[in-house]
Design a protein around this motif. Structure first.
Motif, PDB file in Angstrom:
ATOM      1  N   ALA A   1     -40.007  15.612 -56.273  1.00  0.00           N
ATOM      2  CA  ALA A   1     -41.015  15.421 -57.317  1.00  0.00           C
ATOM      3  C   ALA A   1     -40.768  14.009 -57.839  1.00  0.00           C
ATOM      4  O   ALA A   1     -39.619  13.652 -58.135  1.00  0.00           O
ATOM      5  CB  ALA A   1     -40.862  16.445 -58.440  1.00  0.00           C
ATOM      6  N   ALA A   2     -41.811  13.187 -57.945  1.00  0.00           N
ATOM      7  CA  ALA A   2     -41.612  11.788 -58.333  1.00  0.00           C
ATOM      8  C   ALA A   2     -42.816  11.236 -59.077  1.00  0.00           C
ATOM      9  O   ALA A   2     -43.923  11.750 -58.958  1.00  0.00           O
ATOM     10  CB  ALA A   2     -41.348  10.937 -57.083  1.00  0.00           C
ATOM     11  N   THR A   3     -42.552  10.171 -59.841  1.00  0.00           N
ATOM     12  CA  THR A   3     -43.608   9.471 -60.561  1.00  0.00           C
ATOM     13  C   THR A   3     -43.268   7.987 -60.636  1.00  0.00           C
ATOM     14  O   THR A   3     -42.093   7.609 -60.551  1.00  0.00           O
ATOM     15  CB  THR A   3     -43.792  10.051 -61.990  1.00  0.00           C
ATOM     16  OG1 THR A   3     -44.962   9.474 -62.567  1.00  0.00           O
ATOM     17  CG2 THR A   3     -42.600   9.799 -62.872  1.00  0.00           C
ATOM     18  N   GLY A   4     -44.286   7.158 -60.782  1.00  0.00           N
ATOM     19  CA  GLY A   4     -44.080   5.716 -60.886  1.00  0.00           C
ATOM     20  C   GLY A   4     -44.031   5.278 -62.338  1.00  0.00           C
ATOM     21  O   GLY A   4     -44.707   5.843 -63.196  1.00  0.00           O
ATOM     22  N   GLY A   5     -43.199   4.289 -62.608  1.00  0.00           N
ATOM     23  CA  GLY A   5     -43.079   3.743 -63.952  1.00  0.00           C
ATOM     24  C   GLY A   5     -43.989   2.567 -64.172  1.00  0.00           C
ATOM     25  O   GLY A   5     -44.546   2.003 -63.218  1.00  0.00           O
ATOM     26  N   ASP A   6     -44.112   2.151 -65.422  1.00  0.00           N
ATOM     27  CA  ASP A   6     -45.024   1.062 -65.743  1.00  0.00           C
ATOM     28  C   ASP A   6     -44.533  -0.309 -65.300  1.00  0.00           C
ATOM     29  O   ASP A   6     -45.276  -1.268 -65.306  1.00  0.00           O
ATOM     30  CB  ASP A   6     -45.390   1.061 -67.233  1.00  0.00           C
ATOM     31  CG  ASP A   6     -44.193   0.894 -68.154  1.00  0.00           C
ATOM     32  OD1 ASP A   6     -43.063   0.720 -67.663  1.00  0.00           O
ATOM     33  OD2 ASP A   6     -44.395   0.949 -69.378  1.00  0.00           O
ATOM     34  N   SER A   7     -43.259  -0.418 -64.887  1.00  0.00           N
ATOM     35  CA  SER A   7     -42.797  -1.720 -64.385  1.00  0.00           C
ATOM     36  C   SER A   7     -42.416  -1.658 -62.903  1.00  0.00           C
ATOM     37  O   SER A   7     -41.695  -2.513 -62.412  1.00  0.00           O
ATOM     38  CB  SER A   7     -41.611  -2.222 -65.218  1.00  0.00           C
ATOM     39  OG  SER A   7     -40.483  -1.424 -64.991  1.00  0.00           O
ATOM     40  N   GLY A   8     -42.915  -0.642 -62.199  1.00  0.00           N
ATOM     41  CA  GLY A   8     -42.729  -0.601 -60.749  1.00  0.00           C
ATOM     42  C   GLY A   8     -41.600   0.266 -60.246  1.00  0.00           C
ATOM     43  O   GLY A   8     -41.475   0.462 -59.040  1.00  0.00           O
ATOM     44  N   ASP A   9     -40.750   0.809 -61.113  1.00  0.00           N
ATOM     45  CA  ASP A   9     -39.691   1.715 -60.665  1.00  0.00           C
ATOM     46  C   ASP A   9     -40.299   3.074 -60.338  1.00  0.00           C
ATOM     47  O   ASP A   9     -41.402   3.405 -60.761  1.00  0.00           O
ATOM     48  CB  ASP A   9     -38.630   1.902 -61.746  1.00  0.00           C
ATOM     49  CG  ASP A   9     -37.760   0.663 -61.959  1.00  0.00           C
ATOM     50  OD1 ASP A   9     -37.891  -0.308 -61.183  1.00  0.00           O
ATOM     51  OD2 ASP A   9     -36.960   0.677 -62.896  1.00  0.00           O
ATOM     52  N   VAL A  10     -39.563   3.885 -59.586  1.00  0.00           N
ATOM     53  CA  VAL A  10     -39.970   5.243 -59.261  1.00  0.00           C
ATOM     54  C   VAL A  10     -38.841   6.163 -59.696  1.00  0.00           C
ATOM     55  O   VAL A  10     -37.677   5.930 -59.369  1.00  0.00           O
ATOM     56  CB  VAL A  10     -40.236   5.409 -57.743  1.00  0.00           C
ATOM     57  CG1 VAL A  10     -40.567   6.861 -57.402  1.00  0.00           C
ATOM     58  CG2 VAL A  10     -41.364   4.490 -57.293  1.00  0.00           C
ATOM     59  N   LEU A  11     -39.176   7.210 -60.444  1.00  0.00           N
ATOM     60  CA  LEU A  11     -38.214   8.212 -60.886  1.00  0.00           C
ATOM     61  C   LEU A  11     -38.525   9.500 -60.153  1.00  0.00           C
ATOM     62  O   LEU A  11     -39.687   9.900 -60.068  1.00  0.00           O
ATOM     63  CB  LEU A  11     -38.333   8.432 -62.402  1.00  0.00           C
ATOM     64  CG  LEU A  11     -37.441   9.529 -62.988  1.00  0.00           C
ATOM     65  CD1 LEU A  11     -35.964   9.139 -62.875  1.00  0.00           C
ATOM     66  CD2 LEU A  11     -37.824   9.789 -64.437  1.00  0.00           C
ATOM     67  N   GLY A  12     -37.509  10.137 -59.618  1.00  0.00           N
ATOM     68  CA  GLY A  12     -37.762  11.371 -58.883  1.00  0.00           C
ATOM     69  C   GLY A  12     -36.565  12.287 -58.827  1.00  0.00           C
ATOM     70  O   GLY A  12     -35.436  11.901 -59.121  1.00  0.00           O
ATOM     71  N   LYS A  13     -36.858  13.518 -58.455  1.00  0.00           N
ATOM     72  CA  LYS A  13     -35.824  14.517 -58.219  1.00  0.00           C
ATOM     73  C   LYS A  13     -35.994  15.002 -56.787  1.00  0.00           C
ATOM     74  O   LYS A  13     -37.102  15.328 -56.359  1.00  0.00           O
ATOM     75  CB  LYS A  13     -35.973  15.686 -59.194  1.00  0.00           C
ATOM     76  CG  LYS A  13     -34.873  16.715 -59.054  1.00  0.00           C
ATOM     77  CD  LYS A  13     -34.991  17.796 -60.122  1.00  0.00           C
ATOM     78  CE  LYS A  13     -33.838  18.777 -60.012  1.00  0.00           C
ATOM     79  NZ  LYS A  13     -33.956  19.826 -61.052  1.00  0.00           N
TER      80      LYS A  13
END
Length: 189
Positions: A48-60
């Motif tokens: 499961a992942a999402t993109g951040g407002d400065s280009g990073d990606v956070l996921g599990k």
């Protein structure tokens, strides 16, 4: 929109174990608000992942055999393998410190290189994300001595994590067959 495109690019072109490369049959993929849930092309892990407002990606990412999950941050800023860095999470439920570990894996997404930071405090990350609404901010130091802050939308995260848990659950094992009682006197064939 730019962040969503970055997530899509990261999920479909990065060589992460939990991000699918091109395959004959596309892996499962679903969207929940700002979050994407899918399975790796090898079908051994799901994310499961999402993109951040400065280009990073956070996921599990979770293995399908039930051996575990990890929260990760993909960032274009470089990091040294094995380096640990403090990070601060901030969301509507409050702020909490976590530690990031650079695992040394580098991936090319388009023209940019991305590096993977593993969150060493997964319970803290999970609590902040599941108890909060709106946005999750993450601030962490860079090798240059500067700090970077990124914000991730939490819209759809509860549904995405629920779908992730369902996909990551190991398949139920069939019960062992029951053998009929032996018809020999000793019970050994």
């Amino acid at each position: 929109m730019r962040a969503w495109m970055a997530v899509g690019a990261a999920l479909w072109t990065a060589g992460l174990s939990w991000l699918p490369p091109a395959a004959a049959k596309p892996p499962l993929k679903a969207s929940f608000g700002a979050w994407v849930v899918g399975e790796a092309a090898d079908r051994d892990s799901v994310y499961a992942a999402t993109g951040g407002d400065s280009g990073d990606v956070l996921g599990k990412s979770c293995s399908r055999d039930g051996s575990g999950c990890a929260w990760v941050l993909l960032t274009p800023e470089g990091c040294a393998a094995g380096a640990r860095a403090p990070a601060l999470l901030n969301a509507s439920a409050g702020a909490a410190p976590v530690t990031l570990l650079c695992d040394g894996k580098r991936f090319q997404i388009g023209e940019a290189d991305f590096y993977r930071e593993v969150v060493l405090d997964p319970r803290v990350m999970e609590q902040e994300i599941t108890r909060s609404t709106g946005m999750l901010g993450i601030a962490y130091p860079l090798q240059s001595g500067a700090f970077k802050a990124d914000r991730f939308k939490l819209d759809g995260v509860a549904e995405a994590l629920s779908a992730l848990r369902a996909l990551a659950a190991p398949p139920a094992r069939a019960p062992a067959p029951t053998l009929p009682p032996s018809t020999t006197k000793s019970g050994v064939f």
